[in-house]
Design an enzyme around this catalytic site. Structure first.
Site, PDB file in Angstrom:
ATOM      1  N   GLN A 190      -4.588  -1.622   0.657  1.00  0.00           N
ATOM      2  CA  GLN A 190      -3.925  -0.505   1.317  1.00  0.00           C
ATOM      3  C   GLN A 190      -4.195  -0.518   2.804  1.00  0.00           C
ATOM      4  O   GLN A 190      -5.076  -1.227   3.299  1.00  0.00           O
ATOM      5  CB  GLN A 190      -4.417   0.812   0.718  1.00  0.00           C
ATOM      6  CG  GLN A 190      -5.927   1.005   0.842  1.00  0.00           C
ATOM      7  CD  GLN A 190      -6.424   2.208   0.062  1.00  0.00           C
ATOM      8  OE1 GLN A 190      -6.626   3.281   0.638  1.00  0.00           O
ATOM      9  NE2 GLN A 190      -6.608   2.040  -1.260  1.00  0.00           N
TER      10      GLN A 190
ATOM     11  N   HIS B   8      -3.618   2.566   6.240  1.00  0.00           N
ATOM     12  CA  HIS B   8      -3.245   3.940   6.556  1.00  0.00           C
ATOM     13  C   HIS B   8      -2.529   3.971   7.895  1.00  0.00           C
ATOM     14  O   HIS B   8      -2.991   3.360   8.862  1.00  0.00           O
ATOM     15  CB  HIS B   8      -4.480   4.830   6.588  1.00  0.00           C
ATOM     16  CG  HIS B   8      -5.325   4.685   5.359  1.00  0.00           C
ATOM     17  ND1 HIS B   8      -4.862   5.013   4.106  1.00  0.00           N
ATOM     18  CD2 HIS B   8      -6.585   4.225   5.179  1.00  0.00           C
ATOM     19  CE1 HIS B   8      -5.806   4.779   3.215  1.00  0.00           C
ATOM     20  NE2 HIS B   8      -6.861   4.294   3.838  1.00  0.00           N
TER      21      HIS B   8
ATOM     22  N   GLU C  14     -10.982   5.754   8.808  1.00  0.00           N
ATOM     23  CA  GLU C  14     -12.069   6.068   7.887  1.00  0.00           C
ATOM     24  C   GLU C  14     -13.303   5.225   8.172  1.00  0.00           C
ATOM     25  O   GLU C  14     -13.232   4.159   8.787  1.00  0.00           O
ATOM     26  CB  GLU C  14     -11.624   5.867   6.445  1.00  0.00           C
ATOM     27  CG  GLU C  14     -11.265   4.439   6.098  1.00  0.00           C
ATOM     28  CD  GLU C  14     -10.613   4.329   4.722  1.00  0.00           C
ATOM     29  OE1 GLU C  14     -11.060   3.467   3.932  1.00  0.00           O
ATOM     30  OE2 GLU C  14      -9.658   5.072   4.443  1.00  0.00           O
TER      31      GLU C  14
ATOM     32  N   HIS D 104      -7.220  -3.160   3.607  1.00  0.00           N
ATOM     33  CA  HIS D 104      -8.543  -3.170   2.992  1.00  0.00           C
ATOM     34  C   HIS D 104      -8.432  -2.790   1.521  1.00  0.00           C
ATOM     35  O   HIS D 104      -7.438  -2.217   1.072  1.00  0.00           O
ATOM     36  CB  HIS D 104      -9.492  -2.197   3.698  1.00  0.00           C
ATOM     37  CG  HIS D 104      -9.021  -0.772   3.703  1.00  0.00           C
ATOM     38  ND1 HIS D 104      -8.072  -0.312   4.587  1.00  0.00           N
ATOM     39  CD2 HIS D 104      -9.353   0.302   2.926  1.00  0.00           C
ATOM     40  CE1 HIS D 104      -7.847   0.973   4.364  1.00  0.00           C
ATOM     41  NE2 HIS D 104      -8.616   1.366   3.353  1.00  0.00           N
TER      42      HIS D 104
ATOM     43  N   ARG E 210       0.404   1.131   0.025  1.00  0.00           N
ATOM     44  CA  ARG E 210      -0.204   0.154  -0.886  1.00  0.00           C
ATOM     45  C   ARG E 210       0.614  -1.126  -0.945  1.00  0.00           C
ATOM     46  O   ARG E 210       1.842  -1.100  -0.812  1.00  0.00           O
ATOM     47  CB  ARG E 210      -0.341   0.753  -2.285  1.00  0.00           C
ATOM     48  CG  ARG E 210      -1.217   1.993  -2.350  1.00  0.00           C
ATOM     49  CD  ARG E 210      -1.288   2.572  -3.754  1.00  0.00           C
ATOM     50  NE  ARG E 210      -2.138   3.757  -3.809  1.00  0.00           N
ATOM     51  CZ  ARG E 210      -1.704   4.990  -3.585  1.00  0.00           C
ATOM     52  NH1 ARG E 210      -0.420   5.200  -3.317  1.00  0.00           N
ATOM     53  NH2 ARG E 210      -2.544   6.014  -3.644  1.00  0.00           N
TER      54      ARG E 210
END
Length: 540
Positions: free
Chosen positions: A226, A228, A253, A390, A409
């Site tokens: 995935q 983001h 993140e 990642h 994804r």
């Protein structure tokens, strides 16, 4: 932010001649004065800090009762001849000229116990094998763990699994937070009604909500490959496809390992990818031959620009993502048959085989040859910016991110895969990974992303026999405390308060909301690990 760490070093004694001469400090082994502050250590090496205003011609007198209970404390002291706040004069004791009375805030800040949400995603560890389920049971022995995966624990205000204020139960020494008026109120609702707990600087920058989400992850099988989106892209995706992209926010993140934590992340150095394409026939079969040759040529040329190399990587990666399922299955079958007959598998090859068992026929299994494969040790961390591919593979970790659930994804999942969006959005950087190393010379480790991602930062508190106590002051930001190991006594003191107002025991299985400007001191009961999530308030 300020932090003061306690260490068991041998105390030393220094002295200075104060004015007036009749000055005494009792029951301390270290004494230093610089005109603004006095720092002492008690006999058991617990740090005690007295902050004082500068004086024109006199120093205050401090007595043992001024600092009372053990722990880091601040006592504002001034010349009593000019400040009527301090009136306690011990005339019967010729050794004490002035006694400072601690100033207490009219509105006491305190930690607020939280009840956290759980996510039961299929990739989570099962039942009591899960660190999430264990955490829930530690905090509430009556919690019923079912026979299903416990993948994530959420601490924050995200609507998918919001945290709630927990009513105080048990003795006051265990749960000091008297939250009864907030019981069963969501943290989001509490913050809307009590924005002062966030602080003015926070509300000005982020509004009356937390911009981050703090989690525990317990991973049994690989998460999806995935990435983001950055914020502007997230807004467009949400507007065009809200079913798959449920909010308009970005999701950078950071993850910090609680156990050995295996992950794929970001692209490998280009020569490694070129080597895999040249030496692994089953991988090479998934992309056009002329594209492989062009990629190898561009990577091997000293004259190739960074942009040319990125474009070559993007072309071949897109080819892999969009390869038809029949060719993918054929290559997987051929490669698994070959590797299972081998007695000398590399770490990458054995990981490939594990992924084919977990996700049969999924082309994402081949991405282990494109992405870095790493294993974080406990206390080590990894930061991932927007547009970085990642997949977490196995282990337990604490994660903090911008408050979002947007995921694009591209493999290792039965869920919706958006290959074209994924291929177009990636940065295709091959820079060194942003790895955090733990601080082995003190109890605090900071995991702070680059300043362009102000949504969060993370602090790890680790107490041992060598480092039995530490203080920390939340500045203009509030925080969320998540205890993952052991227990400690927490002394705390709010805005404008000069002596800690109360103490409570915090232990694994507990989480708290910490208002801004709260000063806390952790004192070890057993070996202790906790994390504090905050946002980054801009200067000024």
């Amino acid at each position: 932010m300020s932090a003061y760490s306690a260490s068991p070093s041998t105390p030393r004694t220094t002295s200075r001649t104060p004015t007036p001469p009749r000055t005494t400090v009792v029951n301390v082994e270290e004494f230093e004065m610089d005109g603004r502050s006095i720092e002492t250590k008690s006999a058991d090496h617990v740090p005690i800090v007295f902050k004082a205003n500068p004086f024109k011609h006199t120093y205050p007198i401090l007595r043992h009762t001024c600092f009372g209970v053990q722990g880091k404390q601040t006592c504002e002291v001034r010349d009593t001849t000019t400040n009527p706040m301090f009136r306690d004069m011990e005339e019967d004791d010729p050794q004490i000229q002035y006694v400072a009375k601690p100033f207490r805030s009219k509105s006491v800040q305190k930690p607020y116990r939280l009840r956290c949400g759980v996510m039961n995603y299929a990739w989570g560890k099962q039942s009591t094998d899960s660190a999430v389920a264990q955490w829930m049971q530690e905090g509430d022995p009556t919690y019923q763990v079912e026979q299903r995966p416990y993948a994530e624990l959420w601490v924050g205000t995200h609507t998918n699994a919001p945290s709630y204020m927990q009513e105080s139960t048990g003795s006051s020494s265990n749960l000091v937070s008297e939250n009864s008026s907030f019981a069963n109120q969501s943290l989001h609702e509490f913050l809307q009604r009590n924005p002062a707990t966030l602080g003015d600087a926070h509300t000005e920058q982020f509004g009356t909500d937390l911009p981050y989400l703090l989690k525990i992850l317990s991973v049994a099988t690989a998460l999806s490959i995935q990435a983001h989106p950055e914020k502007s892209h997230a807004e467009r995706l949400h507007a065009s496809d809200p079913d798959h992209y449920p909010d308009p926010n970005h999701k950078p993140e950071a993850v910090v390992a609680l156990s050995n934590y295996k992950a794929m992340c970001s692209f490998r150095p280009l020569p490694e990818i070129a080597h895999h394409l040249q030496t692994i026939d089953e991988l090479r079969a998934l992309v056009h031959e002329d594209m492989v040759e062009r990629f190898v040529t561009v990577v091997g040329s000293d004259g190739s620009s960074v942009e040319a190399k990125k474009e070559a990587l993007k072309s071949i990666y897109m080819e892999l993502l969009l390869c038809d399922s029949a060719r993918v299955q054929q290559s997987i079958d051929a490669m698994t048959a070959r590797l299972r007959n081998s007695t000398d598998l590399s770490w990458v090859e054995s990981t490939f085989l594990d992924l084919t068992v977990q996700y049969p026929g999924d082309g994402g299994c081949f991405q282990v040859f494109f992405l870095n494969l790493i294993e974080l040790k406990p206390g080590e961390g990894l930061f991932l910016a927007a547009n970085e591919p990642h997949a977490y593979i196995h282990g337990d970790a604490v994660e903090i991110m911008a408050r979002s659930d947007n995921v694009v994804r591209a493999g290792l999942t039965p869920k919706f895969k958006d290959h074209k969006v994924m291929g177009e959005m990636l940065s295709y950087d091959t820079q060194p990974l942003h790895i955090f190393r733990p601080n082995n010379e003190g109890p605090l480790t900071s995991y702070c992303p680059p300043p362009e991602y102000p949504d969060f930062k993370l602090l790890r508190v680790s107490l041992t026999e060598e480092w039995p106590g530490v203080s920390y002051e939340l500045g203009k930001s509030s925080g969320c405390l998540l205890v993952t190991q052991g227990s400690a006594t927490l002394l705390y003191c709010g805005k404008d308060c000069t002596i800690p107002t109360a103490r409570l025991e915090v232990s694994v299985g507990s989480a708290y909301f910490l208002p801004s400007r709260l000063s806390v001191y952790f004192s070890r009961m057993t070996d202790f690990v906790a994390f504090i999530g905050e946002c980054q308030i801009r200067a000024g």
